[in-house]
Design an enzyme around this catalytic site. Structure first.
Site, PDB file in Angstrom:
ATOM      1  NE  ARG A   1       8.024  12.082  15.974  1.00 56.67           N
ATOM      2  CZ  ARG A   1       7.727  12.892  16.719  1.00 56.67           C
ATOM      3  NH1 ARG A   1       8.071  12.932  18.659  1.00 56.67           N
ATOM      4  NH2 ARG A   1       7.309  14.552  16.432  1.00 56.67           N
TER       5      ARG A   1
ATOM      6  CD  GLU B   1      -7.126   9.545   1.457  1.00 56.12           C
ATOM      7  OE1 GLU B   1      -6.594   9.615   2.942  1.00 56.12           O
ATOM      8  OE2 GLU B   1      -6.975   8.065   0.775  1.00 56.12           O
TER       9      GLU B   1
ATOM     10  CD  GLU C   1     -10.199   7.681  11.451  1.00 55.45           C
ATOM     11  OE1 GLU C   1     -11.334   8.530  10.152  1.00 55.45           O
ATOM     12  OE2 GLU C   1      -9.479   8.422  12.358  1.00 55.45           O
TER      13      GLU C   1
ATOM     14  CE  LYS D   1      -3.364   2.787   3.907  1.00 52.95           C
ATOM     15  NZ  LYS D   1      -3.699   4.084   3.023  1.00 52.95           N
TER      16      LYS D   1
ATOM     17  CE  LYS E   1       0.985   2.684   5.821  1.00 57.68           C
ATOM     18  NZ  LYS E   1       1.346   3.604   4.440  1.00 57.68           N
TER      19      LYS E   1
ATOM     20  NE  ARG F   1      -3.098  12.590   6.130  1.00 55.21           N
ATOM     21  CZ  ARG F   1      -2.547  11.377   6.292  1.00 55.21           C
ATOM     22  NH1 ARG F   1      -1.219  11.049   5.992  1.00 55.21           N
ATOM     23  NH2 ARG F   1      -2.401  12.571   7.273  1.00 55.21           N
TER      24      ARG F   1
ATOM     25  NE  ARG G   1       2.396  11.695   2.726  1.00 55.73           N
ATOM     26  CZ  ARG G   1       3.058  10.587   2.155  1.00 55.73           C
ATOM     27  NH1 ARG G   1       2.630   9.459   2.193  1.00 55.73           N
ATOM     28  NH2 ARG G   1       4.114  10.043   2.814  1.00 55.73           N
TER      29      ARG G   1
END
Ligand SMILES: [Zn+2]
Ligand SMILES: [Zn+2]
Lengths: 356, 530
Positions: B392, B276, B226, B228, B398, B233, B248
Site C-alpha cells: 500500500r 528477517e 531502521e 533494511k 525501502k 523475510r 515471504r
C-alpha cells in the site's frame, strides 16, 4: 522447362573453382556478372530483392530491381541510379542470365535467379508462400542451389490462416470501438501495414495512419494497389476524432510520446514473433496477432523441396539449427553468415524511424 | 477446461488490474467449486503432485510432433517454456468434448500409480483432444509455474467481488498451509474459520521504494527508521504451544530453521512476529551465501547449523496473546514488540534497532553506512501506519543504497533466449589482475535492444574462438557493471562472487586497459566488512 537438379551436379563440381555466387563481406556476389545481391556495403552494381532497409541500402553505384519494387526503393533511398525489370524478364549481364520472380513477401518483392551455362542459383530474399491478396504470389523456381532465409526456421512457428487472424483483429477493433477506445496496431510500415489495411473490415470505423505508414501507402496507391481510405495522424485532429478508430503505426511509435494523443487506447502488434508468449509479454501490448510476411516452418520446408535444389544455403534466422535439420533430410546444407538479419528481429526493424 | 482457458487468455492478454479482476470474478461466479478451488490453488503457486517427469514429456512431444528430439531441444530455449514448446510443436487439435479443469487434474494425479506405457498413452491422448491454449495449460498442470501476473491481492479482490466477503478477510483465508486435497472451496473461502488452522500466517505488509527525494515523505518526526536487512523475510508464529515459520514466498519453512523451535516456550501463546531471518555470527550478519546453503536444504544437519546459524531480526508484531493487532499504529506495535523480545530473552530473537535522526540529511548519512552494517539500505515506516495487507503506497518505504560498480571487459558472449535468441546478450566480464584479464561475473541485462544489436554484429566480426554456443571475443569492449553485494567465493576463479550483477552502461569512452582491477573489487569486500 528447367532440367532436374540431379543432372547438374557435374557442372557444379566443374565450376566449383569459381562458384556462381560467392559470399563476401559486402554481400552475395556473382563474380562472372560482377553484381552483388542485397549488398550491405557500397558496391558498383546491386540487384535488390525488395525495399526493406536490410536489403536495399544506400550508396551503391547502380541498382536493379523489379518495377513493382522501385517506387518504394526510391522513396527510401532518394535519387539513385535505379533500373527496373518485369517479373520473369531476363537480363543478360556478361553472359549471366538474371531474372526476378515473385517472393510473396511484400508488394514488388522478388527472388533473384542467376543462371550461367545451365547452372541455376536462386536467392530467395525474404519470402512467403501463402497468398495475402496484396503481394504478387510467390512462385517456386527450380534451381541447383537455393539461398533461403529461415527467419522462422523452427518447428514452433506455424501460422494460422490469414483470414482467421484478420477476423481476430476485426473483433478486437470492433470491441474497442464499442467502448469508445482507439485501437492502435503496430505493424512495419512497408508491407505489413498495407497487408492489414487491405484485409481488415474498413466498415468498423475510421482508419488513421502514422506518417511513415501513410508515405508508403501513397506510393503503393500510385502504383495501382487498392487500399481503404486512410487519414494521416497530424496535430490537426482532436482527441475525440480517434474514439473507435483504428490507427496503424510502426512498432517503434507504440512506446513513444506519439501515443499520448490517444487517451483511451488498446494496443496490438502484428508479427510472427507474437507466436511466442514470452515475446508477447515483453512487448507489453494488449494484443499480439500472429501475422508474418515470412514462411512458417512447414512452408519453408515445402518451398525448399519445391526448388529441387540439392544445395541449400541458409541465412537470416536460426541458421545453425535449420542447416542441421536440412542435412538430416539429405540436403547439402550450409550457412551464409551475413550482416543482415531477420526482418522482425530488431526493434525498430526494417529501418523504421518513427519520425519518418 | 474451456472456461479456464478463456480465463487464462483474458488474464494473459492484459496488464490492467481492473480487467483481470473482472475476468476472475466472472469465472468465480460461474465455475464449479472444484474448478474454483483449483484455480485459486494454481494461481497461488500450488500445483498437483508431479507424476510425469519432463524428460519423458520432451521425448513424447518430439515423437508426437514427428521431429527429432535434438530439434525439440533446440527450439525449447528459444520459446523459453517447456509447456509452451510442446503446445507449439504438436499439430493443433481441439474439437473434442470439453473436460473440466479438475477432471484433467484428477487424471494427472492418477498417473502416479500406473506404468510408463499407460502414462504416455494418457498424456498423448490428452494432447490430441486439446486445442493449443488448453494443451499449454494441461502441460503447465504437469510442469507447474503459471505466471499470469495475478497477485494474492488481485485474487482476493476478485473473490471478494464474487462472494461479497471483505477483501482483507479473503486475503487472510488464502494464506496458510492448505491444498485443494485437504480443503474445499466452502471451507476455505466461504465459511473459512481462520482460527481452525493454527499455522495460518498473516499476509505480509510490503514496502514501496523511495523514488525521488526523501523530503517528499514530509515531516521526519512522523517516521521511524531502521536498517533494511538482507536475509529472508519471515513470519514466526507461536500458537497452541507450536512454532511455525513462514517465508515471504508463503512457504512453510519451520523444519529448515530448528533454531526457532525453542521459541514455542519462550514466546507467549498467540504471538506472531515479522522479521528477517539472517545468518549471524559474532554480532553481525554473515554473507548471503551462507543463508543460500540453508534455504537449499530440506534437512539441516549439525554441521550446517554450526556453519550458518540464523537469528530472527524482529521488526513487527501482528498478533499479541491471540489478538490480531494489525490495526493499531506501528509505533504502539513497536513498543509491544520491544517488550516481547525483552521478555523472551531468546538468543535467536533480536530486535531490529531503531535509528535516531532529526532530519532527512542525517538519516541520509546513516544510509551511506548501510554496507558497513551488512544491510542494503534503510526502511522507513510511518509511526501511525497499520500493518497493511500487501503493498500500500504511503506508509512503508525501502530506501536502498546505490549499487557498487566496476568497469569490466567483455571476454565471452553467448546468445540469449526467445526473441533474443539471435542476439548475443549473455556476456562474461573480466577485470585486470597482474596484467591479465580474469573473469569474475556474467551479466545479461541492462542494455537496450539497439545496443544488443550493435554488440551482436560486433561479436560476429570479433570472434576469436567458439565453444558451442559461446564465443570468445577480442577483449576490447568495456561496460560498467553494477551489483548489490560482493563476497569471497571458493567456487569462482576470481575468488569473489557478486549479487545481482548487471550492465549499467556501455563505456564506449573507455579503452580496455583502463578497465577496473581485481584489487578494486577486493576493496569493496574490505569496505563492507566494516
Ligand atoms: Zn523484408
Ligand atoms: Zn529481410
Amino acid at each position: 522447362m528447367l532440367r532436374p537438379a540431379r543432372t547438374c551436379c557435374l557442372q557444379i563440381d566443374r565450376v566449383s573453382q569459381m562458384a556462381l555466387l560467392e559470399f563476401t563481406d559486402r554481400g552475395i556476389y556473382c563474380r562472372r556478372a560482377d553484381v552483388y545481391i542485397d549488398p550491405w556495403k557500397p558496391v558498383d552494381r546491386a540487384l535488390i530483392t525488395h525495399g526493406h532497409a536490410d536489403h536495399a541500402r544506400p550508396g551503391h553505384g547502380a541498382y536493379l530491381s523489379t518495377e513493382a519494387a522501385a517506387p518504394v526503393i526510391r522513396l527510401r533511398l532518394g535519387d539513385i541510379a535505379l533500373q527496373t525489370v518485369q517479373f520473369g524478364e531476363t537480363r543478360t549481364i556478361n553472359g549471366v542470365s538474371v531474372s526476378f520472380h515473385p517472393a510473396g513477401h511484400i508488394p514488388g518483392s522478388a527472388q533473384i535467379r542467376i543462371e550461367y551455362k545451365g547452372e541455376v542459383w536462386v536467392v530467395s530474399g525474404d519470402y512467403k508462400v501463402t497468398p495475402d491478396n496484396l503481394s504478387e504470389t510467390f512462385e517456386p523456381v527450380r534451381c541447383n542451389a537455393f539461398i533461403s532465409e529461415c527467419t522462422f526456421g523452427l518447428p514452433v512457428f506455424k501460422w494460422r490462416p490469414q483470414v482467421d487472424v484478420l477476423s481476430d483483429i476485426n473483433s478486437w477493433w470492433r470491441d474497442n470501438a464499442a467502448d469508445g477506445r482507439t485501437s492502435v496496431l503496430g505493424a512495419y510500415s512497408l508491407g505489413k501495414a498495407q497487408r492489414l489495411l487491405a484485409g481488415i473490415d474498413d466498415g468498423i470505423g475510421p482508419i488513421f495512419t502514422h506518417g511513415a505508414v501513410e508515405n508508403t501507402n501513397a506510393v503503393l496507391r500510385s502504383q495501382g494497389l487498392s487500399l481503404p481510405q486512410t487519414t494521416q495522424v497530424t496535430d490537426e485532429q482532436q482527441k475525440k476524432d480517434y474514439a473507435g478508430a483504428l490507427v496503424i503505426a510502426p512498432p517503434g511509435a507504440l512506446g513513444s510520446n506519439w501515443m499520448r494523443r490517444f487517451p483511451k487506447a488498446s494496443t496490438g502488434f502484428a508479427s510472427g514473433w507474437m507466436a511466442l508468449r514470452g515475446v508477447r509479454r515483453r512487448r507489453a501490448v494488449d494484443r499480439g496477432f500472429v501475422l508474418s510476411d515470412h514462411c512458417d516452418w512447414t512452408e519453408l520446408n515445402e518451398a525448399i523441396a519445391a526448388t529441387g535444389a540439392e544445395r541449400i544455403y541458409v541465412t537470416h534466422g536460426y541458421t545453425e539449427i535449420f542447416r542441421r535439420w536440412l542435412e538430416e533430410r539429405g540436403y547439402d546444407a550450409r550457412i551464409v553468415e551475413t550482416e543482415f538479419r531477420g526482418d522482425d528481429l530488431e526493434e525498430p526493424a526494417e529501418g523504421e524511424r518513427t519520425s519518418a | 477446461m474451456r472456461d479456464f482457458a478463456e480465463l487464462f487468455t483474458a488474464l494473459d492478454r492484459t496488464t490492467k488490474t481492473t480487467v483481470k479482476v473482472a475476468a476472475l470474478s466472472e469465472f468465480f461466479k460461474a465455475a464449479s467449486d472444484d474448478d474454483k478451488l483449483w484455480t485459486i490453488a494454481l494461481l497461488s503457486h500450488r500445483r498437483p503432485r508431479r507424476t510425469v517427469n519432463t524428460t519423458m514429456l520432451r521425448e513424447w512431444a518430439a515423437e508426437a510432433a514427428g521431429i527429432p528430439l535434438w530439434l525439440f531441444e533446440e527450439a525449447y530455449p528459444v520459446v523459453g517454456d517447456l509447456a509452451e514448446t510442446i503446445a507449439l510443436v504438436l499439430p493443433e487439435h481441439g474439437d473434442a468434448k470439453d473436460v473440466s479443469l479438475s477432471e484433467w487434474i484428477n487424471l494427472i494425479v492418477g498417473l502416479s500409480s500406473v506404468e510408463e506405457d499407460e502414462r504416455k498413452q494418457a498424456v498423448t491422448n490428452a494432447w490430441r483432444r486439446l486445442d493449443r491454449v488448453e494443451c499449454f495449460l494441461f502441460n503447465k498442470l504437469i510442469t507447474g509455474g503459471f505466471r499470469v501476473g495475478v497477485s494474492q491481492k488481485l485474487m482476493s479482490r476478485a473473490l471478494s467481488k464474487a462472494t461479497g466477503i471483505d477483501e482483507a478477510v479473503i486475503a487472510h483465508r488464502l494464506m496458510g498451509d492448505w491444498t485443494p486435497q485437504n480443503t474445499t472451496y466452502d471451507d476455505l473461502i466461504l465459511s473459512g474459520d481462520v482460527n481452525d488452522d493454527h499455522s495460518r500466517p498473516y499476509p505480509f505488509c510490503l514496502a514501496y521504494a523511495v523514488e525521488d527525494d526523501v523530503d517528499a515523505l514530509g515531516e521526519p518526526a512522523d517516521w521511524l527508521a531502521e536498517r533494511k536487512w538482507d536475509g529472508i523475510r519471515g513470519q514466526v508464529i507461536v500458537r497452541n504451544g507450536e512454532v511455525f515459520v513462514w517465508s515471504r514466498g508463503e512457504e512453510l519453512v519451520t523444519d529448515r530453521f530448528p533454531e526457532f523451535h525453542a521459541l514455542a516456550e519462550l514466546l507467549p501463546d498467540g504471538t506472531v512476529l515479522d522479521g528477517e531471518i539472517l545468518p549471524w555470527r559474532d554480532g553481525r550478519p554473515m554473507d548471503f551465501q551462507s543463508l543460500q546453503t540453508r534455504i537449499g536444504r530440506k534437512t539441516v544437519g549439525k554441521k550446517l547449523l554450526k556453519d550458518a546459524p540464523v537469528i530472527l531480526m524482529a521488526y513487527d508484531v501482528m498478533e499479541d496473546r491471540g489478538v490480531d493487532i494489525r490495526e493499531i499504529p506501528f509505533e504502539t506495535r513497536r513498543a509491544r514488540l520491544e517488550e516481547i523480545v525483552a521478555d523472551a530473552a531468546a538468543p535467536v530473537l533480536h530486535l531490529s534497532p531503531m535509528l535516531e535522526f532529526d532530519d532527512w540529511q542525517s538519516l541520509s548519512a546513516e544510509r551511506e553506512q548501510s554496507r558497513a552494517h551488512a544491510s542494503e539500505g534503510l526502511m522507513l515506516k510511518r509511526r501511525s501506519s497499520v500493518y497493511h495487507t500487501g503493498r500500500r503506497k504511503g506508509d512503508w518505504f525501502k530506501w536502498k543504497v546505490d549499487p557498487m560498480t566496476v568497469d569490466a571487459v567483455m571476454i565471452y558472449a553467448q546468445r540469449g533466449h526467445g526473441r533474443r535468441a539471435n542476439l548475443y546478450t549473455d556476456f562474461t566480464f573480466a577485470v585486470w589482475k597482474d596484467g591479465e584479464l580474469v573473469p569474475f561475473t556474467k551479466a545479461y541485462s541492462g542494455l537496450t535492444d539497439a545496443e544488443f544489436n550493435e554488440i551482436t554484429n560486433w561479436v560476429r566480426r570479433n570472434t576469436l574462438e567458439r565453444f558451442g554456443p559461446v564465443r570468445r571475443v577480442t577483449p576490447v569492449l568495456v561496460f560498467e557493471i553494477a551489483f548489490e553485494g560482493i563476497q569471497n567465493s571458493k567456487r569462482h576463479k576470481s575468488g569473489i562472487a557478486l549479487r545481482f550483477p548487471r550492465m549499467r552502461r556501455w563505456r564506449r569512452d573507455k579503452p580496455a586497459d583502463e578497465a577496473g582491477t581485481i584489487e578494486e573489487l577486493f576493496g569493496f569486500l574490505e569496505a563492507n566488512a566494516g
